[in-house]
Write a protein that holds these residues in place. Structure first.
Motif, mmCIF file in Angstrom:
data_model
loop_
_atom_site.group_PDB
_atom_site.id
_atom_site.type_symbol
_atom_site.label_atom_id
_atom_site.label_comp_id
_atom_site.label_asym_id
_atom_site.label_seq_id
_atom_site.Cartn_x
_atom_site.Cartn_y
_atom_site.Cartn_z
ATOM 1 N N ALA A 35 -1.652 -4.359 -10.197
ATOM 2 C CA ALA A 35 -2.778 -5.292 -10.182
ATOM 3 C C ALA A 35 -3.760 -4.806 -9.112
ATOM 4 O O ALA A 35 -3.452 -3.898 -8.359
ATOM 5 C CB ALA A 35 -2.299 -6.713 -9.871
ATOM 6 N N GLY A 36 -4.931 -5.432 -9.070
ATOM 7 C CA GLY A 36 -5.901 -5.071 -8.030
ATOM 8 C C GLY A 36 -7.247 -4.622 -8.557
ATOM 9 O O GLY A 36 -8.238 -4.651 -7.828
ATOM 10 N N GLY A 56 -4.444 -4.440 -1.526
ATOM 11 C CA GLY A 56 -5.290 -4.676 -2.687
ATOM 12 C C GLY A 56 -5.394 -3.499 -3.635
ATOM 13 O O GLY A 56 -6.042 -3.586 -4.673
ATOM 14 N N VAL A 57 -4.775 -2.374 -3.264
ATOM 15 C CA VAL A 57 -4.830 -1.177 -4.121
ATOM 16 C C VAL A 57 -3.431 -0.886 -4.626
ATOM 17 O O VAL A 57 -2.561 -0.444 -3.880
ATOM 18 C CB VAL A 57 -5.389 0.049 -3.360
ATOM 19 C CG1 VAL A 57 -5.452 1.265 -4.281
ATOM 20 C CG2 VAL A 57 -6.766 -0.267 -2.799
ATOM 21 N N SER A 58 -3.207 -1.162 -5.917
ATOM 22 C CA SER A 58 -1.878 -1.009 -6.486
ATOM 23 C C SER A 58 -1.999 -0.621 -7.950
ATOM 24 O O SER A 58 -3.081 -0.686 -8.526
ATOM 25 C CB SER A 58 -1.111 -2.328 -6.336
ATOM 26 O OG SER A 58 0.161 -2.234 -6.939
ATOM 27 N N GLY A 59 -0.879 -0.231 -8.529
ATOM 28 C CA GLY A 59 -0.876 0.113 -9.945
ATOM 29 C C GLY A 59 -0.541 -1.063 -10.832
ATOM 30 O O GLY A 59 -0.748 -1.013 -12.044
ATOM 31 N N ASN A 97 2.035 -8.965 -4.521
ATOM 32 C CA ASN A 97 2.553 -7.617 -4.256
ATOM 33 C C ASN A 97 1.419 -6.616 -4.063
ATOM 34 O O ASN A 97 1.467 -5.761 -3.180
ATOM 35 C CB ASN A 97 3.482 -7.161 -5.386
ATOM 36 C CG ASN A 97 4.827 -7.852 -5.343
ATOM 37 O OD1 ASN A 97 5.150 -8.554 -4.375
ATOM 38 N ND2 ASN A 97 5.636 -7.681 -6.372
ATOM 39 N N ALA A 98 0.393 -6.730 -4.886
ATOM 40 C CA ALA A 98 -0.769 -5.851 -4.741
ATOM 41 C C ALA A 98 -1.503 -6.142 -3.426
ATOM 42 O O ALA A 98 -1.997 -5.226 -2.757
ATOM 43 C CB ALA A 98 -1.707 -6.013 -5.926
ATOM 44 N N TYR A 122 -11.271 -1.143 -7.273
ATOM 45 C CA TYR A 122 -10.511 -1.997 -6.364
ATOM 46 C C TYR A 122 -11.425 -2.541 -5.248
ATOM 47 O O TYR A 122 -12.504 -2.002 -5.001
ATOM 48 C CB TYR A 122 -9.373 -1.189 -5.737
ATOM 49 C CG TYR A 122 -8.286 -0.779 -6.712
ATOM 50 C CD1 TYR A 122 -7.199 -1.608 -6.967
ATOM 51 C CD2 TYR A 122 -8.339 0.446 -7.387
ATOM 52 C CE1 TYR A 122 -6.192 -1.243 -7.858
ATOM 53 C CE2 TYR A 122 -7.339 0.831 -8.274
ATOM 54 C CZ TYR A 122 -6.269 -0.017 -8.507
ATOM 55 O OH TYR A 122 -5.280 0.357 -9.390
ATOM 56 N N LEU A 123 -10.952 -3.585 -4.582
ATOM 57 C CA LEU A 123 -11.589 -4.141 -3.379
ATOM 58 C C LEU A 123 -13.080 -4.466 -3.558
ATOM 59 O O LEU A 123 -13.930 -3.989 -2.810
ATOM 60 C CB LEU A 123 -11.412 -3.169 -2.190
ATOM 61 C CG LEU A 123 -9.973 -2.700 -1.925
ATOM 62 C CD1 LEU A 123 -9.955 -1.638 -0.851
ATOM 63 C CD2 LEU A 123 -9.087 -3.876 -1.538
#
Length: 417
Positions: free
Chosen positions: A283-284, A278-281, A272-273, A239-240
Protein backbone atom coordinates in the motif's frame (compact mmCIF):
# COMPACT_ATOMS: atom_id res chain seq x y z
CA UNK A 1 -5.30 -3.94 -31.23
CA UNK A 2 -4.23 -1.59 -34.02
CA UNK A 3 -0.80 -0.04 -33.72
CA UNK A 4 -2.28 3.41 -34.30
CA UNK A 5 -4.27 3.14 -31.07
CA UNK A 6 -1.23 1.91 -29.18
CA UNK A 7 0.59 5.07 -30.28
CA UNK A 8 -2.25 7.31 -29.10
CA UNK A 9 -3.20 8.69 -25.71
CA UNK A 10 -6.60 8.16 -24.12
CA UNK A 11 -9.11 10.69 -25.48
CA UNK A 12 -12.50 11.75 -24.14
CA UNK A 13 -15.51 10.82 -26.28
CA UNK A 14 -19.16 9.83 -25.99
CA UNK A 15 -20.52 6.36 -25.17
CA UNK A 16 -22.26 6.46 -28.56
CA UNK A 17 -18.85 6.63 -30.29
CA UNK A 18 -18.25 3.03 -29.14
CA UNK A 19 -21.82 1.81 -29.61
CA UNK A 20 -23.11 2.38 -26.05
CA UNK A 21 -26.21 4.23 -24.87
CA UNK A 22 -25.26 7.28 -22.77
CA UNK A 23 -28.78 7.82 -21.45
CA UNK A 24 -28.95 4.23 -20.14
CA UNK A 25 -25.48 4.52 -18.58
CA UNK A 26 -26.18 7.86 -16.90
CA UNK A 27 -29.46 6.73 -15.39
CA UNK A 28 -28.06 3.44 -14.05
CA UNK A 29 -24.77 4.86 -12.70
CA UNK A 30 -26.53 7.81 -11.02
CA UNK A 31 -28.93 5.41 -9.31
CA UNK A 32 -26.18 3.07 -8.01
CA UNK A 33 -23.93 5.91 -6.84
CA UNK A 34 -26.72 7.86 -5.11
CA UNK A 35 -27.91 4.70 -3.39
CA UNK A 36 -24.34 4.01 -2.23
CA UNK A 37 -23.96 7.50 -0.77
CA UNK A 38 -27.41 7.42 0.84
CA UNK A 39 -26.63 4.08 2.52
CA UNK A 40 -23.19 5.23 3.68
CA UNK A 41 -21.19 2.89 1.45
CA UNK A 42 -18.96 5.95 0.90
CA UNK A 43 -19.35 9.74 1.21
CA UNK A 44 -18.30 10.19 -2.42
CA UNK A 45 -16.77 8.34 -5.34
CA UNK A 46 -15.75 8.65 -8.93
CA UNK A 47 -15.92 6.41 -11.94
CA UNK A 48 -13.87 6.39 -15.13
CA UNK A 49 -14.56 3.96 -17.96
CA UNK A 50 -12.62 3.77 -21.22
CA UNK A 51 -13.57 1.64 -24.23
CA UNK A 52 -11.64 1.29 -27.48
CA UNK A 53 -9.09 3.81 -26.22
CA UNK A 54 -11.74 6.45 -25.49
CA UNK A 55 -12.80 7.70 -22.06
CA UNK A 56 -16.56 7.45 -22.42
CA UNK A 57 -17.50 8.09 -18.79
CA UNK A 58 -15.73 10.06 -16.06
CA UNK A 59 -17.89 11.52 -13.34
CA UNK A 60 -17.66 12.36 -9.65
CA UNK A 61 -20.37 11.87 -7.02
CA UNK A 62 -20.86 13.08 -3.46
CA UNK A 63 -18.38 14.68 -1.10
CA UNK A 64 -15.06 13.93 0.60
CA UNK A 65 -16.86 13.51 3.93
CA UNK A 66 -20.45 13.11 5.11
CA UNK A 67 -20.62 16.76 6.21
CA UNK A 68 -21.03 17.65 2.51
CA UNK A 69 -18.43 20.44 2.53
CA UNK A 70 -16.01 19.50 -0.27
CA UNK A 71 -17.40 17.96 -3.43
CA UNK A 72 -15.52 15.13 -5.11
CA UNK A 73 -13.63 16.50 -8.14
CA UNK A 74 -12.43 14.59 -11.20
CA UNK A 75 -8.77 15.27 -10.41
CA UNK A 76 -8.93 14.30 -6.72
CA UNK A 77 -6.11 12.10 -5.43
CA UNK A 78 -7.02 8.86 -3.62
CA UNK A 79 -5.20 6.47 -1.32
CA UNK A 80 -5.09 3.39 -3.58
CA UNK A 81 -4.45 0.83 -0.79
CA UNK A 82 -3.81 -2.67 -2.25
CA UNK A 83 -4.14 -1.41 -5.81
CA UNK A 84 -0.53 -0.39 -5.00
CA UNK A 85 0.48 -4.04 -5.34
CA UNK A 86 -0.17 -4.11 -9.09
CA UNK A 87 0.73 -0.48 -9.90
CA UNK A 88 3.82 -0.16 -7.66
CA UNK A 89 6.16 -3.16 -7.33
CA UNK A 90 4.48 -5.32 -9.99
CA UNK A 91 5.52 -3.38 -13.14
CA UNK A 92 9.08 -3.31 -11.78
CA UNK A 93 9.02 -7.09 -11.21
CA UNK A 94 7.57 -7.57 -14.70
CA UNK A 95 10.39 -5.51 -16.21
CA UNK A 96 13.08 -7.39 -14.24
CA UNK A 97 11.53 -10.70 -15.31
CA UNK A 98 11.55 -9.55 -18.92
CA UNK A 99 15.21 -8.54 -18.63
CA UNK A 100 16.12 -11.97 -17.26
CA UNK A 101 17.05 -10.57 -13.84
CA UNK A 102 14.25 -12.46 -12.08
CA UNK A 103 13.13 -16.03 -12.70
CA UNK A 104 9.59 -16.87 -11.62
CA UNK A 105 10.34 -20.53 -11.00
CA UNK A 106 13.61 -20.65 -9.08
CA UNK A 107 13.42 -20.29 -5.29
CA UNK A 108 12.75 -16.70 -4.23
CA UNK A 109 15.60 -17.21 -1.74
CA UNK A 110 17.95 -17.00 -4.76
CA UNK A 111 17.25 -13.25 -4.65
CA UNK A 112 16.14 -12.83 -1.02
CA UNK A 113 19.08 -14.50 0.71
CA UNK A 114 17.72 -14.41 4.26
CA UNK A 115 15.21 -17.12 3.34
CA UNK A 116 17.92 -19.52 2.14
CA UNK A 117 18.16 -21.35 5.46
CA UNK A 118 14.48 -21.28 6.40
CA UNK A 119 13.20 -24.77 5.74
CA UNK A 120 9.60 -23.65 5.12
CA UNK A 121 10.58 -20.74 2.82
CA UNK A 122 13.77 -21.65 0.97
CA UNK A 123 11.96 -23.35 -1.93
CA UNK A 124 9.03 -20.91 -2.36
CA UNK A 125 9.10 -19.39 -5.86
CA UNK A 126 8.25 -15.87 -6.98
CA UNK A 127 5.44 -17.36 -9.10
CA UNK A 128 3.90 -18.88 -5.96
CA UNK A 129 4.25 -15.61 -4.06
CA UNK A 130 2.70 -13.48 -6.80
CA UNK A 131 -0.18 -15.92 -7.30
CA UNK A 132 -0.82 -16.17 -3.52
CA UNK A 133 -0.07 -19.88 -3.66
CA UNK A 134 2.96 -19.93 -1.35
CA UNK A 135 1.37 -20.75 2.01
CA UNK A 136 2.50 -17.46 3.60
CA UNK A 137 0.06 -16.18 6.19
CA UNK A 138 -2.22 -13.35 5.01
CA UNK A 139 -1.16 -10.47 7.27
CA UNK A 140 0.93 -9.52 10.28
CA UNK A 141 -0.07 -6.55 12.45
CA UNK A 142 3.32 -4.89 12.95
CA UNK A 143 1.66 -2.06 14.86
CA UNK A 144 1.46 -4.37 17.87
CA UNK A 145 5.29 -4.27 17.99
CA UNK A 146 5.46 -0.48 18.26
CA UNK A 147 2.58 0.16 20.69
CA UNK A 148 2.34 -0.69 24.36
CA UNK A 149 -0.95 -0.03 26.16
CA UNK A 150 -1.96 2.08 23.17
CA UNK A 151 1.12 4.30 23.34
CA UNK A 152 4.12 4.27 20.97
CA UNK A 153 7.32 2.67 22.26
CA UNK A 154 10.07 5.30 22.30
CA UNK A 155 12.66 2.89 20.92
CA UNK A 156 10.66 2.64 17.69
CA UNK A 157 8.74 5.93 17.46
CA UNK A 158 9.96 9.51 17.96
CA UNK A 159 8.08 12.80 17.57
CA UNK A 160 10.99 14.52 15.81
CA UNK A 161 13.10 13.35 12.87
CA UNK A 162 16.75 12.39 13.25
CA UNK A 163 19.33 10.38 11.36
CA UNK A 164 18.07 7.13 12.90
CA UNK A 165 14.37 8.12 12.82
CA UNK A 166 13.66 9.47 9.35
CA UNK A 167 10.68 7.34 8.25
CA UNK A 168 7.64 9.61 8.55
CA UNK A 169 4.44 7.70 9.33
CA UNK A 170 2.46 10.86 9.95
CA UNK A 171 3.00 14.44 11.04
CA UNK A 172 5.22 14.28 14.16
CA UNK A 173 5.47 10.46 14.03
CA UNK A 174 8.86 9.15 12.93
CA UNK A 175 9.69 5.44 12.78
CA UNK A 176 13.15 4.03 13.42
CA UNK A 177 14.86 3.35 10.08
CA UNK A 178 15.88 -0.13 11.19
CA UNK A 179 12.28 -1.12 11.90
CA UNK A 180 12.11 -2.32 8.30
CA UNK A 181 14.71 -4.99 9.15
CA UNK A 182 12.62 -6.06 12.13
CA UNK A 183 9.61 -6.47 9.82
CA UNK A 184 11.66 -8.60 7.43
CA UNK A 185 12.85 -10.77 10.35
CA UNK A 186 9.30 -11.27 11.61
CA UNK A 187 8.17 -12.25 8.08
CA UNK A 188 11.12 -14.66 7.84
CA UNK A 189 10.07 -16.33 11.10
CA UNK A 190 6.34 -16.39 10.28
CA UNK A 191 4.66 -19.75 9.79
CA UNK A 192 4.05 -21.15 6.33
CA UNK A 193 1.15 -23.47 5.66
CA UNK A 194 2.03 -26.98 4.42
CA UNK A 195 -0.87 -26.74 1.99
CA UNK A 196 -0.14 -25.04 -1.32
CA UNK A 197 -3.57 -23.52 -1.83
CA UNK A 198 -4.82 -20.06 -2.70
CA UNK A 199 -4.48 -17.81 0.35
CA UNK A 200 -4.17 -14.08 -0.26
CA UNK A 201 -1.09 -12.70 1.51
CA UNK A 202 0.34 -9.20 1.51
CA UNK A 203 3.61 -10.11 3.25
CA UNK A 204 5.83 -10.57 0.19
CA UNK A 205 4.68 -7.16 -1.08
CA UNK A 206 6.40 -5.58 1.92
CA UNK A 207 9.67 -7.10 0.67
CA UNK A 208 9.43 -6.28 -3.07
CA UNK A 209 10.57 -2.62 -2.96
CA UNK A 210 13.81 -3.58 -1.19
CA UNK A 211 14.30 -6.50 -3.59
CA UNK A 212 13.80 -4.14 -6.56
CA UNK A 213 16.38 -1.72 -5.13
CA UNK A 214 18.85 -4.57 -4.56
CA UNK A 215 18.55 -5.78 -8.16
CA UNK A 216 18.39 -2.41 -9.96
CA UNK A 217 20.75 -0.46 -7.70
CA UNK A 218 18.23 2.40 -7.88
CA UNK A 219 15.88 3.99 -5.40
CA UNK A 220 12.53 2.20 -5.70
CA UNK A 221 10.43 5.34 -6.16
CA UNK A 222 12.86 6.83 -8.68
CA UNK A 223 12.85 3.58 -10.66
CA UNK A 224 9.04 3.60 -10.88
CA UNK A 225 8.88 7.26 -11.87
CA UNK A 226 11.53 7.01 -14.59
CA UNK A 227 10.47 3.69 -16.08
CA UNK A 228 6.69 3.88 -15.84
CA UNK A 229 4.87 6.88 -14.39
CA UNK A 230 6.68 9.71 -16.22
CA UNK A 231 6.63 8.10 -19.69
CA UNK A 232 2.94 7.20 -19.18
CA UNK A 233 2.16 10.83 -18.33
CA UNK A 234 0.91 9.90 -14.83
CA UNK A 235 1.36 13.24 -13.08
CA UNK A 236 0.05 12.37 -9.60
CA UNK A 237 0.80 8.65 -9.31
CA UNK A 238 3.32 8.02 -6.56
CA UNK A 239 4.03 7.80 -2.86
CA UNK A 240 3.92 10.48 -0.13
CA UNK A 241 1.60 13.00 -1.84
CA UNK A 242 1.43 15.26 1.22
CA UNK A 243 5.13 16.04 0.70
CA UNK A 244 4.45 17.23 -2.87
CA UNK A 245 2.88 20.50 -3.96
CA UNK A 246 -0.14 19.14 -5.83
CA UNK A 247 -3.00 21.55 -6.46
CA UNK A 248 -5.32 18.53 -6.54
CA UNK A 249 -7.25 17.78 -3.36
CA UNK A 250 -6.38 14.57 -1.50
CA UNK A 251 -9.39 12.61 -0.28
CA UNK A 252 -9.27 11.60 3.43
CA UNK A 253 -9.61 7.98 4.53
CA UNK A 254 -10.19 6.82 8.11
CA UNK A 255 -10.09 8.53 11.46
CA UNK A 256 -7.22 6.58 13.06
CA UNK A 257 -8.06 6.30 16.76
CA UNK A 258 -5.29 3.77 17.50
CA UNK A 259 -1.99 5.06 16.13
CA UNK A 260 -2.13 8.51 14.56
CA UNK A 261 -5.12 9.88 16.54
CA UNK A 262 -6.20 11.97 13.55
CA UNK A 263 -8.18 11.80 10.33
CA UNK A 264 -5.74 10.21 7.89
CA UNK A 265 -5.44 12.43 4.85
CA UNK A 266 -2.47 12.51 2.48
CA UNK A 267 -0.78 9.78 4.50
CA UNK A 268 -1.19 6.09 3.79
CA UNK A 269 -4.11 4.44 5.55
CA UNK A 270 -2.47 1.00 5.87
CA UNK A 271 -0.55 0.76 9.14
CA UNK A 272 2.15 -1.60 7.86
CA UNK A 273 2.93 0.75 4.98
CA UNK A 274 2.93 3.69 7.42
CA UNK A 275 5.59 1.97 9.54
CA UNK A 276 7.75 1.82 6.40
CA UNK A 277 7.48 5.59 6.06
CA UNK A 278 4.58 5.37 3.60
CA UNK A 279 6.62 3.64 0.89
CA UNK A 280 5.70 -0.01 0.57
CA UNK A 281 4.70 -2.64 -1.95
CA UNK A 282 1.44 -3.54 -0.22
CA UNK A 283 0.00 0.00 0.00
CA UNK A 284 1.09 3.64 -0.12
CA UNK A 285 0.46 4.70 -3.71
CA UNK A 286 -1.84 7.66 -4.33
CA UNK A 287 -3.20 8.84 -7.65
CA UNK A 288 -6.07 10.06 -9.80
CA UNK A 289 -8.50 7.98 -11.86
CA UNK A 290 -6.96 9.31 -15.08
CA UNK A 291 -3.44 8.19 -14.08
CA UNK A 292 -4.73 4.71 -13.28
CA UNK A 293 -6.60 4.58 -16.57
CA UNK A 294 -3.39 5.31 -18.50
CA UNK A 295 -1.57 2.50 -16.69
CA UNK A 296 -4.35 -0.03 -17.27
CA UNK A 297 -4.77 1.04 -20.89
CA UNK A 298 -1.07 0.35 -21.43
CA UNK A 299 -1.55 -3.18 -20.11
CA UNK A 300 -4.69 -3.61 -22.19
CA UNK A 301 -2.58 -2.67 -25.23
CA UNK A 302 -0.08 -5.44 -24.40
CA UNK A 303 2.55 -3.12 -22.93
CA UNK A 304 2.43 -0.19 -25.37
CA UNK A 305 1.07 3.32 -24.76
CA UNK A 306 1.60 6.70 -26.39
CA UNK A 307 4.51 5.50 -28.50
CA UNK A 308 6.37 3.85 -25.61
CA UNK A 309 6.85 0.10 -25.29
CA UNK A 310 6.88 -0.71 -21.58
CA UNK A 311 6.64 -4.50 -21.90
CA UNK A 312 6.64 -7.17 -24.56
CA UNK A 313 3.16 -8.61 -25.21
CA UNK A 314 4.33 -12.02 -23.91
CA UNK A 315 5.20 -10.48 -20.52
CA UNK A 316 1.75 -8.95 -20.09
CA UNK A 317 0.11 -12.20 -21.18
CA UNK A 318 2.16 -14.25 -18.71
CA UNK A 319 1.38 -12.02 -15.73
CA UNK A 320 -2.33 -11.62 -16.50
CA UNK A 321 -3.20 -15.28 -17.05
CA UNK A 322 -4.49 -17.66 -14.36
CA UNK A 323 -1.49 -19.49 -12.88
CA UNK A 324 -2.98 -22.36 -10.87
CA UNK A 325 -6.49 -23.12 -12.21
CA UNK A 326 -6.11 -26.76 -11.16
CA UNK A 327 -6.00 -25.54 -7.53
CA UNK A 328 -9.13 -23.43 -7.97
CA UNK A 329 -6.86 -20.39 -7.67
CA UNK A 330 -8.12 -17.60 -9.94
CA UNK A 331 -5.07 -15.35 -9.57
CA UNK A 332 -2.62 -14.16 -12.17
CA UNK A 333 0.86 -13.00 -11.19
CA UNK A 334 0.05 -10.14 -8.86
CA UNK A 335 -3.15 -9.40 -10.73
CA UNK A 336 -6.56 -10.48 -9.56
CA UNK A 337 -8.78 -12.31 -12.04
CA UNK A 338 -12.50 -13.14 -12.26
CA UNK A 339 -13.75 -16.06 -10.20
CA UNK A 340 -13.42 -19.33 -12.11
CA UNK A 341 -16.80 -19.87 -13.79
CA UNK A 342 -17.68 -16.23 -13.10
CA UNK A 343 -19.92 -15.95 -16.17
CA UNK A 344 -22.28 -18.59 -14.73
CA UNK A 345 -22.83 -16.69 -11.47
CA UNK A 346 -25.42 -14.10 -10.48
CA UNK A 347 -24.31 -10.50 -9.90
CA UNK A 348 -24.43 -11.08 -6.14
CA UNK A 349 -22.15 -14.16 -6.31
CA UNK A 350 -19.83 -12.98 -9.11
CA UNK A 351 -16.48 -11.20 -8.84
CA UNK A 352 -16.33 -8.81 -10.51
CA UNK A 353 -19.34 -8.41 -12.88
CA UNK A 354 -20.39 -11.74 -14.47
CA UNK A 355 -19.96 -10.26 -17.98
CA UNK A 356 -16.19 -9.63 -17.77
CA UNK A 357 -14.07 -11.91 -19.93
CA UNK A 358 -11.84 -14.65 -18.44
CA UNK A 359 -8.80 -12.76 -19.81
CA UNK A 360 -9.65 -9.65 -17.75
CA UNK A 361 -7.58 -8.60 -14.74
CA UNK A 362 -7.21 -5.92 -12.10
CA UNK A 363 -7.13 -5.42 -8.32
CA UNK A 364 -9.15 -3.92 -5.49
CA UNK A 365 -8.07 -1.83 -2.51
CA UNK A 366 -9.22 -1.83 1.12
CA UNK A 367 -9.98 1.92 1.09
CA UNK A 368 -12.65 1.39 -1.60
CA UNK A 369 -10.65 1.44 -4.82
CA UNK A 370 -10.91 -0.88 -7.82
CA UNK A 371 -9.21 -1.07 -11.22
CA UNK A 372 -9.98 -3.56 -13.99
CA UNK A 373 -9.02 -4.11 -17.64
CA UNK A 374 -10.85 -6.39 -20.07
CA UNK A 375 -8.87 -7.09 -23.28
CA UNK A 376 -11.67 -9.00 -25.03
CA UNK A 377 -14.12 -6.15 -24.51
CA UNK A 378 -11.45 -3.44 -24.87
CA UNK A 379 -12.53 -1.80 -21.64
CA UNK A 380 -10.83 -0.15 -18.65
CA UNK A 381 -12.86 0.41 -15.47
CA UNK A 382 -11.60 2.63 -12.62
CA UNK A 383 -13.62 3.17 -9.43
CA UNK A 384 -12.28 5.30 -6.58
CA UNK A 385 -13.88 5.94 -3.20
CA UNK A 386 -13.00 6.38 0.46
CA UNK A 387 -15.39 3.79 1.87
CA UNK A 388 -13.32 3.60 5.10
CA UNK A 389 -14.40 7.12 6.07
CA UNK A 390 -14.92 7.70 8.92
CA UNK A 391 -14.17 4.09 9.93
CA UNK A 392 -13.46 0.78 8.23
CA UNK A 393 -16.66 -0.66 9.73
CA UNK A 394 -18.50 0.77 6.71
CA UNK A 395 -18.91 -2.31 4.51
CA UNK A 396 -21.93 -1.42 2.37
CA UNK A 397 -19.71 -1.08 -0.69
CA UNK A 398 -19.59 -4.90 -0.54
CA UNK A 399 -23.10 -5.53 0.80
CA UNK A 400 -24.66 -3.49 -2.01
CA UNK A 401 -22.38 -4.95 -4.73
CA UNK A 402 -21.57 -1.41 -5.81
CA UNK A 403 -18.53 -2.09 -8.00
CA UNK A 404 -19.79 -5.16 -9.89
CA UNK A 405 -23.14 -3.39 -10.41
CA UNK A 406 -21.44 -0.32 -11.89
CA UNK A 407 -19.20 -2.47 -14.07
CA UNK A 408 -22.16 -4.45 -15.37
CA UNK A 409 -23.84 -1.27 -16.64
CA UNK A 410 -21.19 -0.82 -19.33
CA UNK A 411 -21.64 -4.37 -20.61
CA UNK A 412 -25.41 -4.00 -20.80
CA UNK A 413 -25.48 -0.55 -22.38
CA UNK A 414 -25.10 -1.67 -26.01
CA UNK A 415 -27.29 0.37 -28.36
CA UNK A 416 -30.10 -1.83 -29.65
CA UNK A 417 -30.67 -1.43 -33.40
Amino acid sequence: MCSQLAQAQLQYDTPESVGLNSEYIQKKVDSIMQSGIKQHAFPGAQLLVAKQGKIIFHQAYGYHTYDSIQKVALDDIYDLASVTKVVGPLPALMKLYEQGKLNLDVPFSTYWKSWKHKKDKKDITLRELLAHQSGLQPYIVFLSDVLKNGKPKHRFIHSHPSKRFSLEAYKDIYVKNRFQRKMFRIIKRSKVSDKKVYNYSGLASLIYPKLIENITGEDYRTYLQNNFYKPLGCETLGYLPSLKSFKNAIVPTEYDSIFRKHLTKGWVHDENAALLGGVSGNAGLFGTALDLAKYMQMLLQKGVYDGHQFFKPATVEEFTRIQYPENDNRRGLGFDKPLIGNDTLSLKEAYPAPEVSPSSFGHSGFTGTFIWADPENDMVFIFLSNRVYPTRTHTNIYNLNIRPSLQQVFYQATIKN
